[in-house]
Scaffold this motif. Structure first.
Motif, PDB file in Angstrom:
ATOM      1  N   VAL A  85       0.825  -1.206   0.000  1.00 17.18           N
ATOM      2  CA  VAL A  85       0.000   0.000   0.000  1.00 17.18           C
ATOM      3  C   VAL A  85       0.860   1.257   0.000  1.00 17.18           C
ATOM      4  CG1 VAL A  85      -1.647   1.340   1.354  1.00 17.18           C
ATOM      5  CG2 VAL A  85      -1.991  -1.118   1.081  1.00 17.18           C
ATOM      6  N   ALA A  86       1.942   1.246   0.751  1.00 20.33           N
ATOM      7  CA  ALA A  86       2.817   2.424   0.818  1.00 20.33           C
ATOM      8  C   ALA A  86       3.378   2.767  -0.555  1.00 20.33           C
ATOM      9  CB  ALA A  86       3.955   2.175   1.804  1.00 20.33           C
ATOM     10  N   VAL A 142       2.658   6.012  -2.796  1.00 22.84           N
ATOM     11  CA  VAL A 142       3.779   6.836  -3.251  1.00 22.84           C
ATOM     12  C   VAL A 142       3.586   7.244  -4.706  1.00 22.84           C
ATOM     13  CG1 VAL A 142       6.196   6.697  -3.950  1.00 22.84           C
ATOM     14  CG2 VAL A 142       5.546   6.073  -1.632  1.00 22.84           C
ATOM     15  N   SER A 143       3.202   6.274  -5.538  1.00 26.64           N
ATOM     16  CA  SER A 143       3.067   6.547  -6.965  1.00 26.64           C
ATOM     17  C   SER A 143       1.999   7.606  -7.227  1.00 26.64           C
ATOM     18  CB  SER A 143       2.725   5.256  -7.722  1.00 26.64           C
ATOM     19  OG  SER A 143       1.435   4.773  -7.373  1.00 26.64           O
ATOM     20  N   ILE A 193       1.001   8.743   6.085  1.00 28.74           N
ATOM     21  CA  ILE A 193       1.486   7.553   5.369  1.00 28.74           C
ATOM     22  C   ILE A 193       2.852   7.193   5.932  1.00 28.74           C
ATOM     23  CG2 ILE A 193       2.194   6.642   3.131  1.00 28.74           C
ATOM     24  CD1 ILE A 193       0.245   8.702   1.895  1.00 28.74           C
ATOM     25  N   LYS A 194       3.009   5.943   6.350  1.00 33.26           N
ATOM     26  CA  LYS A 194       4.267   5.491   6.924  1.00 33.26           C
ATOM     27  C   LYS A 194       5.082   4.739   5.868  1.00 33.26           C
ATOM     28  CE  LYS A 194       2.445   5.129  11.638  1.00 33.26           C
ATOM     29  NZ  LYS A 194       2.216   4.248  12.809  1.00 33.26           N
ATOM     30  N   ASN A 234      13.776   5.680  -2.137  1.00 31.31           N
ATOM     31  CA  ASN A 234      13.405   5.379  -3.525  1.00 31.31           C
ATOM     32  C   ASN A 234      12.501   6.463  -4.100  1.00 31.31           C
ATOM     33  OD1 ASN A 234      14.863   3.007  -3.583  1.00 31.31           O
ATOM     34  ND2 ASN A 234      13.126   1.731  -2.976  1.00 31.31           N
ATOM     35  N   LEU A 235      11.568   6.955  -3.282  1.00 32.49           N
ATOM     36  CA  LEU A 235      10.662   7.993  -3.746  1.00 32.49           C
ATOM     37  C   LEU A 235      11.413   9.283  -4.026  1.00 32.49           C
ATOM     38  CD1 LEU A 235       7.881   9.255  -4.251  1.00 32.49           C
ATOM     39  CD2 LEU A 235       7.739   9.699  -1.803  1.00 32.49           C
ATOM     40  N   LEU A 236      12.252   9.688  -3.081  1.00 31.66           N
ATOM     41  CA  LEU A 236      12.981  10.943  -3.235  1.00 31.66           C
ATOM     42  C   LEU A 236      13.950  10.890  -4.413  1.00 31.66           C
ATOM     43  CD1 LEU A 236      13.693  11.798   0.509  1.00 31.66           C
ATOM     44  CD2 LEU A 236      11.919  12.749  -0.970  1.00 31.66           C
ATOM     45  N   SER A 237      14.391   9.683  -4.748  1.00 34.43           N
ATOM     46  CA  SER A 237      15.335   9.547  -5.862  1.00 34.43           C
ATOM     47  C   SER A 237      14.656   9.723  -7.217  1.00 34.43           C
ATOM     48  CB  SER A 237      16.009   8.168  -5.820  1.00 34.43           C
ATOM     49  OG  SER A 237      15.077   7.135  -6.109  1.00 34.43           O
ATOM     50  N   LEU A 238      13.314   9.693  -7.238  1.00 36.37           N
ATOM     51  CA  LEU A 238      12.602   9.826  -8.508  1.00 36.37           C
ATOM     52  C   LEU A 238      12.897  11.170  -9.175  1.00 36.37           C
ATOM     53  CD1 LEU A 238       9.089   8.320  -7.621  1.00 36.37           C
ATOM     54  CD2 LEU A 238      10.926   7.244  -8.930  1.00 36.37           C
TER      55      LEU A 238
END
Length: 301
Positions: A104-105, A109-110, A168-169, A177-181
Motif C-alpha cells: 500500500v505504501a 507513493v506513486s 502515510i508510513k 526510492n521515492l525521493l530519488s525519482l
C-alpha cells in the motif's frame, strides 16, 4: 457482484436537463460533442499512462489496459463519494495492492508523486489566467514561477511533509526510492509533460463544447475556466461535486459576461461528459473488471 443499492442512495440525479440540451444541438454540434467525449477519454488514457510511467520507475510493471480500467473505475467512485478524488484514489491504491501484491505504501507513493507533478501545469494555468486580466502583471507572473522553483528546490521537504499530513508510513528504503525519482530527469520531464497534456486536453474539451454552441473563446479565457472548475471540484463536499461544480462553473461564465443560457448549456454538456457519462462508463468498468469486490471491501471499512 456489483455495488449494492446503498451506493446510490441520495446520489441519483435528474439527467433530463442534460438530454434536453443535447437534443437542442444540430448535426455539427453533435459531431463536436463526439470529439469532446473522445478528448475526455484520451485524458483518462494519459492519466493511466502517467501512472504507469511512475510505477515502472519504482519497479512495478502493470499493463496499461489494467491501469486504464482502474482509472475509469476510480472516476465512478469519485462521483459517488464526497470530496473530489478522495474515494477514487483509495480505490486505485487498494486495487493494485490486492491484485498485484504491491505494498500500500508503494502504490500510495506513486499516486502522491503524480499529484506533485501536477503543481507545474496548475501554476502555468494560473499564469495564463493572470495574463488574461493584466498584460503587465509581470511581478505576479514572476512570483508564480518563483513558487515553482521553490517547490522544485525543496522537493524532499515537500514530499516528506505530504506524507506526514496524509499519515502515510514509509520505510527508510521506500522514502529513499521515492525521493530519488526527482533525480531521474527523463521521468520527471515525461510526468510533467503528460500532466500538461491532460490539462491542455481539458481546455480543448471546453473549447470544442463552446464551438458546438457557435462560441469561440480564447485559450487564455478557458484556462481561467478550467482552473476555476478545478477549485470548485476540490472545494465541493457533495459526491462528485454535484450541484457545487455546476453552480460555480455557470456563475464564473456569467461573471465574465457570458449569457446565462449559453453558460448553462456549456456547463450541462461538460458535466454530462465528465459526470453522467463518466459515472456510467466507470460503473460498467468496475463491475466487468472485478473491482466491485474491492469497492465493497472498502465500503465495509
Amino acid at each position: 457482484m456489483v455495488p449494492d443499492e446503498g451506493v446510490w442512495e441520495g446520489k441519483m440525479i435528474d439527467i433530463t436537463p442534460y438530454i434536453k440540451t443535447l437534443t437542442s444541438l444540430n448535426k455539427r454540434g453533435f459531431e463536436l460533442i463526439g470529439i469532446a467525449v473522445a478528448l475526455y477519454y484520451l485524458s483518462a488514457l494519459i492519466y493511466a499512462l502517467r501512472w504507469k510511467v511512475v510505477l515502472n520507475a519504482i519497479g512495478k510493471n502493470i499493463p496499461i489496459i489494467e491501469l486504464l480500467r482502474i482509472t475509469l473505475s476510480s472516476i465512478f467512485v469519485n462521483n459517488v463519494t464526497p470530496m473530489s478524488r478522495g474515494g477514487g484514489e483509495i480505490l486505485r491504491i487498494t486495487w493494485v495492492a490486492k491484485k498485484y501484491k504491491i505494498p500500500v505504501a508503494i502504490s500510495t507513493v506513486s499516486i502522491v508523486y503524480e499529484r506533485i507533478l501536477e503543481i507545474f501545469p496548475i501554476i502555468f494555468l494560473a499564469v495564463m489566467g493572470i495574463s488574461y486580466f493584466a498584460h503587465h502583471a509581470i511581478l505576479i507572473i514572476l512570483s508564480l514561477f518563483l513558487v515553482a522553483v521553490i517547490v522544485w528546490l525543496n522537493w524532499e521537504k515537500i514530499v516528506i511533509l505530504s506524507f506526514k499530513l496524509l499519515k502515510i508510513k514509509l520505510s527508510h528504503e521506500e522514502l529513499v526510492n521515492l525521493l530519488s525519482l526527482r533525480k531521474r530527469a527523463s521521468l520527471t520531464m515525461m510526468g510533467v509533460g503528460l500532466s500538461f497534456l491532460v490539462w491542455f486536453l481539458d481546455i480543448m474539451r471546453l473549447k470544442v463544447i463552446a464551438l458546438a454552441f457557435s462560441w469561440n473563446p480564447s485559450i487564455k479565457f478557458l484556462a481561467i475556466i478550467s482552473l476555476a472548475n478545478l477549485i470548485f471540484g476540490l472545494m465541493a463536499f457533495t459526491p462528485g461535486g454535484i450541484g457545487i461544480v455546476e453552480g460555480g462553473l455557470i456563475g464564473t461564465l456569467v461573471y465574465f459576461g457570458i449569457p446565462s443560457t449559453l453558460a448553462i448549456s456549456i456547463t450541462l454538456i461538460e458535466r454530462f461528459i465528465s459526470y453522467v457519462m463518466s459515472s456510467a462508463v466507470g460503473f460498467a468498468t468496475l463491475v466487468v473488471s472485478g473491482g466491485a469486490e474491492i469497492w465493497k471491501a472498502l465500503k465495509s471499512h
